[in-house]
Motif scaffolding. Sequence first.
Motif, PDB file in Angstrom:
ATOM      1  N   LEU A  16       0.868  -1.175   0.000  1.00 32.30           N
ATOM      2  CA  LEU A  16       0.000   0.000   0.000  1.00 32.30           C
ATOM      3  C   LEU A  16       0.908   1.230   0.000  1.00 32.30           C
ATOM      4  O   LEU A  16       1.600   1.493   0.976  1.00 32.30           O
ATOM      5  N   LEU A  69      -5.199   5.915  -1.711  1.00 35.22           N
ATOM      6  CA  LEU A  69      -5.251   5.182  -0.444  1.00 35.22           C
ATOM      7  C   LEU A  69      -5.976   5.961   0.642  1.00 35.22           C
ATOM      8  O   LEU A  69      -6.515   5.384   1.579  1.00 35.22           O
ATOM      9  N   ALA A  74     -11.040   0.462   1.787  1.00 40.16           N
ATOM     10  CA  ALA A  74      -9.962  -0.454   2.150  1.00 40.16           C
ATOM     11  C   ALA A  74     -10.439  -1.909   2.203  1.00 40.16           C
ATOM     12  O   ALA A  74      -9.816  -2.802   1.625  1.00 40.16           O
ATOM     13  N   LEU A  93       2.226  -1.506   4.611  1.00 37.59           N
ATOM     14  CA  LEU A  93       1.619  -0.182   4.470  1.00 37.59           C
ATOM     15  C   LEU A  93       2.743   0.853   4.524  1.00 37.59           C
ATOM     16  O   LEU A  93       3.429   0.972   5.536  1.00 37.59           O
ATOM     17  N   TYR A  95       2.507   4.192   2.878  1.00 32.82           N
ATOM     18  CA  TYR A  95       2.207   5.563   2.438  1.00 32.82           C
ATOM     19  C   TYR A  95       2.036   6.471   3.642  1.00 32.82           C
ATOM     20  O   TYR A  95       1.808   6.010   4.765  1.00 32.82           O
ATOM     21  N   SER A 121      -7.171   6.771   7.548  1.00 28.08           N
ATOM     22  CA  SER A 121      -7.203   5.870   6.392  1.00 28.08           C
ATOM     23  C   SER A 121      -6.260   4.685   6.615  1.00 28.08           C
ATOM     24  O   SER A 121      -6.591   3.546   6.292  1.00 28.08           O
ATOM     25  N   TRP A 125      -7.020   0.508   6.517  1.00 29.21           N
ATOM     26  CA  TRP A 125      -6.268  -0.517   5.776  1.00 29.21           C
ATOM     27  C   TRP A 125      -5.729  -1.591   6.725  1.00 29.21           C
ATOM     28  O   TRP A 125      -5.778  -2.780   6.424  1.00 29.21           O
TER      29      TRP A 125
END
Lengths: 258, 437
Positions: A16, A69, A74, A93, A95, A121, A125
Amino acid sequence: MTMAARSDAPKRIVILGAGSAIAEEAARAWARRGPVRFALVGRQPDRLEAVAANLRVLGAEAASYAADLDTADAAALISRMAAEMGRLDIVLLAYGTLGDQQACERDPKAASQLLHTNFISAAAWCLAAASALEAQGHGSLVVIGSVAGDRGRASNFIYGAAKGGLGILLQGLAHRLTKAGARAVLIKPGFVDTPMTAHISGRGGPLWSTPARVAAVIVKVAEPASKGRAIVYAPRFWRWIMFVIRNIPERIFHKTRL
Amino acid sequence: MIFQRRADVVSWGRVVRVPQTVAMPRFRDEIADAMMSEMPGGLLAIGQRRSYGDSIFNTGGHLIDMRALDRFLAFDRDTGILRAEAGVTLGQIMRLAVPAGYFPAVTPGTRHVTLGGALANDVHGKNHHVAGTFGRHVTRIGLLRSDGYRELSPGDNLFAATIGGLGLTGVILWAEIQLQRIGSSDLDVEITPYDSLEAFWQLAEASTASHEHTVAWIDFAARGRKLGRGIFTRANWRATGSLQTHSEGFRRSVPFEVPFCLLSGPSMRAFNALYYRVQKGKRGPQVQPYADFFHPLDAVADWNRLYGRRGFYQYQCVVPAGSMRDAIAALVGAIVQAGQGSALAVLKTCGAIPSPGLLSFPMEGATLALDFPNRGAETLALMSRLDGIVREAGGRLYAAKDGRIPKETWAAGYPQTATFARFVDPRFASDFWRRVA
C-alpha cells in the motif's frame, strides 16, 4: 491455511503506497530473494507501472491497483486482492505524508486532512488487512510508522500524533493476531533520505539512513518465522535514542527547539 | 522534485569544489514538471559522477541527479535487448544479464557508471577494436527536451548528437541496448610484460585479430632504455563455464580523504615499480572473473581519495594511427622529463569502427590515459605541453576527463562542435560547455 501452503511459492505481497522509496526498495529486496507475486497499490498509474515493470524484469509477478489510499474502500480492495492472489503473505503499508505543521496549526482542516491520511485511512487498511490475515491464519502486516510518534514535539506533533496512534493500533493488532498465527509489526524509521525529507537541510549525517537499509529491516521482520517485537526501530539504534528522548524531563525538554 | 544547494557534489577527480543546486527525482514525470518551469542557469542531468572533470557541473544552474531513476523497463532473454531508465548502472545490468548469459557489449574501467552516463560520454572499453564504442550498441533513446519528449533511433541526427553529447541535448530518460552473448562469466587472460614502446606496438598489432580485449599499463618508474616498458594484457571470454555475477560489496575502501597526496613523487614511483613486479610475477595465461579483469579498481571503494584534498587530473587523449607511434613516444617522454609520472597510465590501440556520436572521443589510433595529482600550475603546464603534442598529431582529448581542455584545443579536435551546438537544448548548460562552446 496449513503450514505447507505457507511455503508455496510464490510469496503473495500487497504494498500500500508502492511508489514510496522505502516500499520500492523492500519490493526489490523481496524480488531478489525468490518468487513473489505483488499487488501494488498507489495513486499514480504511471509510477506504479514503472515500479511493476522493474519487478517483472527482476523475475516477480506484479499487478497494479491504482487507488487513492486516502479515500479508497480499504475492506473491499483488500478482499479483492486476497481473492485475486489466492492468499496474502505480507501486507506492507508504506504511504503517508509529512505535511506542514505550521499550516496545520493555522488551519484545522489541513490538520484533520493530515490526521486522516496518516491515521484514519491507514487504520482502515490495517483493520481490513488484519481481518484477512486472521481469517487465513497466517501472514504479516508491516506498517511504516515514525520515531516522531514517540513524543510530541512542537515541530511536528500533528504528524507525530497520527504515527503515535498507529503505534497503539499496531500493538493492539499484534496482540489480537497472535492467537490466529498472524503478525503485525510497526517499523519506526529514524531520519531517512527520501523525497519526503528532501527539503530538510543537513541530510547525510551519521543519524541518516537510506531507504535500502530500512527496507532490509522490513524484509527481515516480515518473515513468518521472525519472532521480533511489535514495534521495531530502523536502524535499531533509534530505540536507544528514542528511549532517551522519551525520558527527558519536561522542564528540560520544553527548553529545547526539537 | 525539490532542488537543494549542496556542497558535496564532486566529480571523480575531486579538483573542482563548487556548490551545486541539485534535485533527485524518482519518477520520470517529475522531470517533465521541472522542465515546464523557468530554470535559471539551465539544467543538466548527471549520474554516478565518475566523470573526472567539470562536465557534470552546472554552476549557477540546476542539476538533476538521475541515480534514483534506476528501474529496468524490459529485458528480452531471447534477443538480449534490454531497456532501462537512465540511472541504472552497468553493475546492475551485469547482475541481471550475466546469469542469463549476456553482458554489456562495451564496458569502461568501472561498472559504477549509469546507462545515461555511458551513453552521454559514448564510453569505450578494452574491446574497442572489435566492438567500437558503447553508443554503437544503443538501439533506442527516450529523450526529454524542453520542447517535448521524443524517441530516437540510430540514423536520427538528434541520436548522433545525444550519443557522446554530454547530456546537453536534453534528459536521457531511458535507453535500449543490445547486450552481447557470453558463454561464461570468466575470461582467458594473458599477461605479458614488455620492455619498450616498440614491443608494445608489436604486441598490440599481433593481438587485434586474436583477442577481443587488449590493454597495456605503462611503468612510469622506468627510465632511459626501459622507457615505455609495461604490462600488456589481452583476453577472450571463455566459451563455456559458470555464469556468476560480481559481488556487490567492495573488498577494500578508502574511508576518508587523505590530507595529502599518497600517489605522487617517490610514492608514485614506488607504486609503479611494485605494480610492475607484481604483474610480472603473474605473467602467462590465467582465468579471471569479469570483475577482476574489467574493473580492478572497483574493488577499492573511493580510491580517488588517495590523491588527497587537492584531487587529481585524469588526462586522456587519442591520436590517429598515422602519427600514433611518434606521438605516444613524445607524450611519454614529456611526462618523464617533467618528472611527473602517473600511477595509472593506460595505453590502448583503437580500431577503425566509426563512433556513432557527433562528439564521440575514440578514433582509429591509440589512446593514452594518465592520472596526475593536482600540483596546481606545474600540472597545468605539463598538460598544456601534452596538448601541443596531441594537436600536432591530429588527435583530441576526452571531455569526461581533465576538466580544463582549452577552447582552441577542443575545437581543433572536434570540428563537428558547431553542428553539435544546433542540437543542444536551449535550456541546458554545463560548466564544460560554457568553457568550450
